[in-house]
Write an enzyme that holds these catalytic residues in place. Structure first.
Site, PDB file in Angstrom:
ATOM      1  N   ASP A   1       0.838  -1.200   0.000  1.00  0.00           N
ATOM      2  CA  ASP A   1       0.000   0.000   0.000  1.00  0.00           C
ATOM      3  C   ASP A   1       0.877   1.255   0.000  1.00  0.00           C
ATOM      4  O   ASP A   1       1.767   1.405   0.852  1.00  0.00           O
ATOM      5  CB  ASP A   1      -0.918   0.003   1.232  1.00  0.00           C
ATOM      6  CG  ASP A   1      -2.028  -1.032   1.115  1.00  0.00           C
ATOM      7  OD1 ASP A   1      -2.157  -1.665   0.040  1.00  0.00           O
ATOM      8  OD2 ASP A   1      -2.782  -1.205   2.099  1.00  0.00           O
TER       9      ASP A   1
ATOM     10  N   GLY B   1      -3.251  -5.539   0.522  1.00  0.00           N
ATOM     11  CA  GLY B   1      -3.829  -6.634  -0.259  1.00  0.00           C
ATOM     12  C   GLY B   1      -4.901  -7.267   0.622  1.00  0.00           C
ATOM     13  O   GLY B   1      -4.658  -7.583   1.784  1.00  0.00           O
TER      14      GLY B   1
ATOM     15  N   ASP C   1     -11.413  -5.714   5.727  1.00  0.00           N
ATOM     16  CA  ASP C   1     -10.518  -6.858   5.951  1.00  0.00           C
ATOM     17  C   ASP C   1     -10.371  -7.142   7.441  1.00  0.00           C
ATOM     18  O   ASP C   1     -10.297  -8.302   7.856  1.00  0.00           O
ATOM     19  CB  ASP C   1      -9.141  -6.573   5.332  1.00  0.00           C
ATOM     20  CG  ASP C   1      -9.232  -6.304   3.840  1.00  0.00           C
ATOM     21  OD1 ASP C   1     -10.107  -6.915   3.188  1.00  0.00           O
ATOM     22  OD2 ASP C   1      -8.453  -5.486   3.341  1.00  0.00           O
TER      23      ASP C   1
ATOM     24  N   ASN D   1     -19.662  -5.600   0.796  1.00  0.00           N
ATOM     25  CA  ASN D   1     -20.061  -4.322   1.387  1.00  0.00           C
ATOM     26  C   ASN D   1     -21.247  -3.800   0.564  1.00  0.00           C
ATOM     27  O   ASN D   1     -21.730  -4.484  -0.353  1.00  0.00           O
ATOM     28  CB  ASN D   1     -18.878  -3.331   1.479  1.00  0.00           C
ATOM     29  CG  ASN D   1     -18.389  -2.885   0.111  1.00  0.00           C
ATOM     30  OD1 ASN D   1     -19.065  -3.060  -0.898  1.00  0.00           O
ATOM     31  ND2 ASN D   1     -17.200  -2.305   0.063  1.00  0.00           N
TER      32      ASN D   1
ATOM     33  N   GLY E   1     -22.703  -0.499  10.996  1.00  0.00           N
ATOM     34  CA  GLY E   1     -22.642  -1.860  11.539  1.00  0.00           C
ATOM     35  C   GLY E   1     -22.627  -2.906  10.438  1.00  0.00           C
ATOM     36  O   GLY E   1     -21.988  -2.723   9.399  1.00  0.00           O
TER      37      GLY E   1
ATOM     38  N   GLY F   1      -6.271 -10.170   0.706  1.00  0.00           N
ATOM     39  CA  GLY F   1      -5.959 -11.496   1.248  1.00  0.00           C
ATOM     40  C   GLY F   1      -4.985 -11.403   2.406  1.00  0.00           C
ATOM     41  O   GLY F   1      -5.236 -11.919   3.504  1.00  0.00           O
ATOM     42  N   ALA F   2      -3.859 -10.727   2.168  1.00  0.00           N
ATOM     43  CA  ALA F   2      -2.835 -10.614   3.208  1.00  0.00           C
ATOM     44  C   ALA F   2      -3.379  -9.875   4.430  1.00  0.00           C
ATOM     45  O   ALA F   2      -3.083 -10.244   5.577  1.00  0.00           O
ATOM     46  CB  ALA F   2      -1.613  -9.897   2.654  1.00  0.00           C
ATOM     47  N   ASN F   3      -4.200  -8.849   4.203  1.00  0.00           N
ATOM     48  CA  ASN F   3      -4.769  -8.110   5.342  1.00  0.00           C
ATOM     49  C   ASN F   3      -5.610  -9.036   6.221  1.00  0.00           C
ATOM     50  O   ASN F   3      -5.531  -9.000   7.455  1.00  0.00           O
ATOM     51  CB  ASN F   3      -5.663  -6.969   4.854  1.00  0.00           C
ATOM     52  CG  ASN F   3      -4.893  -5.867   4.152  1.00  0.00           C
ATOM     53  OD1 ASN F   3      -3.663  -5.805   4.247  1.00  0.00           O
ATOM     54  ND2 ASN F   3      -5.600  -5.004   3.439  1.00  0.00           N
TER      55      ASN F   3
HETATM   56  O1  RIB Z   1      -9.094  -3.595   1.535  1.00  0.00           O
HETATM   57  C1  RIB Z   1      -8.003  -2.713   1.567  1.00  0.00           C
HETATM   58  C2  RIB Z   1      -6.944  -3.187   0.631  1.00  0.00           C
HETATM   59  O2  RIB Z   1      -7.426  -3.104  -0.692  1.00  0.00           O
HETATM   60  C3  RIB Z   1      -5.660  -2.402   0.650  1.00  0.00           C
HETATM   61  O3  RIB Z   1      -4.727  -2.901   1.560  1.00  0.00           O
HETATM   62  C4  RIB Z   1      -5.197  -2.463  -0.791  1.00  0.00           C
HETATM   63  O4  RIB Z   1      -3.986  -3.134  -0.916  1.00  0.00           O
HETATM   64  C5  RIB Z   1      -6.307  -3.149  -1.564  1.00  0.00           C
HETATM   65  O5  RIB Z   1      -6.033  -4.483  -1.765  1.00  0.00           O
END
Ligand code: RIB
Length: 312
Positions: A14, A40, A254, A186, A227, A42-44
């Site tokens: 980011d 990202g 995330d 969302n 919410g 997924g990673a988040n």
């Molecule tokens: O949901 C937020 C994410 O969306 C950010 O971290 C960015 O990398 C995008 O993947």
């Protein structure tokens, strides 16, 4: 119910600019602050699960570049098993230029890069480890064919799947999602997928009901500051928001999903997991950055201790 959470999804770096306002076309505007962080979807989600204490494995793709190397170190720091995160030659790691306004609202561009190289064959290669997962998390920053393959594979193996249809993709075929346990859009993703308005909780409920009618099992709509809405076999439930002053809303969805997955896998209690997820997402937006704003279990417990008890 306890066990490992597997995330099959994206990794990004980011590139976050905090702006006083967005520039007009042709305008050059100074911005007060810039930060680089791990991101990202997924990673988040993987990092949120790990920060709360879950055992996590990740399946994904990176470029063979400095961003890819740093992302692998970040997974190691969080004790996330990245044995099935490969570095691809000749392509950049995914990056996300992000603009955050003083209100905390964000605008995100993604350059998916190496994430586009995650293929169904990568699921097959990781199958021996994925088989031990209690829950698989998926999003849409990797190719759709890989997402469909993972869903079908998990259904054959009897492993529940949570699909976060983000970013919104109008090509997503609902008839390939019937085995998904939790579908978590969302409001804008829900509106795009159903063709119905979803700007208010009432509209979102009506739109989400059409997904249930189409055969989806359980739909959880994140409503930002309002919410979340949960619709499934047990009926409809509005999870109230936790009111905070937002600093940076990037990654709040995330944070919600990672926290929901952690608490659901730990307890099997959907309702309690939703309440925890709503609180965790609220805490995450009180600090700048994406993963950087995700609290660990101790900080989250301290935040929850200051809140009124959860409603019955
Ligand atoms: O949901 C937020 C994410 O969306 C950010 O971290 C960015 O990398 C995008 O993947």
């Amino acid at each position: 119910m306890r066990g490992r959470i597997a995330v099959i999804g994206s990794c990004m770096i980011d590139l976050v600019t905090y702006v006083t306002r967005m520039p007009e076309a042709g305008e050059t505007l100074a911005a007060p602050r810039f930060e680089i962080g791990f991101g990202g979807k997924g990673a988040n989600q993987a990092v949120a699960c790990a920060r709360l204490g879950s055992e996590v494995m990740m399946v994904g793709k990176l470029g063979r570049d400095a961003f890819g190397d740093a992302t692998l170190r970040n997974f190691a720091t969080h004790a996330i098993d990245a044995s099935f995160v490969d570095q691809v030659e000749g392509v950049s790691s995914g990056v996300a230029p992000i603009f955050v306004e003083p209100s905390g609202e964000n605008r995100i561009l993604i350059v998916t890069g190496a994430n586009d190289h995650l293929r169904p064959a990568d699921i097959e290669r990781a199958a021996g480890e994925l088989r031990h997962a209690a829950l698989i998390l998926l999003q849409l920053e990797v190719p759709l064919e890989t997402v469909y393959h993972a869903i079908a594979w998990a259904a054959r193996e009897g492993i529940p799947v949570l699909l976060n249809p983000a970013p919104a993709n109008p090509a997503l075929a609902l008839d390939r999602l019937r085995s998904v346990r939790f579908f978590v859009p969302n409001q804008s993703e829900l509106a795009l997928l159903t063709g119905l308005p979803a700007a208010t909780a009432r509209e979102a409920e009506a739109a989400a009901k059409t997904l249930l009618a189409a055969g989806l099992e359980h739909v959880i709509v994140t409503l930002g500051g309002e919410g979340a809405l949960s619709l499934g076999r047990e009926g409809v439930r509005l999870i109230p928001p936790v009111r905070v002053t937002p600093v940076d809303t990037t990654g709040a969805g995330d944070a919600f999903i990672g926290s929901f997955a952690h608490h659901y896998v730990a307890s099997g209690d959907v309702e309690a997991a939703l309440i925890a997820a709503s609180r965790y997402a609220a805490q995450s937006i009180t600090a700048p950055g994406t993963q950087r704003s995700f609290p660990d279990a101790a900080a989250f417990a301290a935040f929850c201790a200051k809140l009124p008890p959860a409603p019955n």
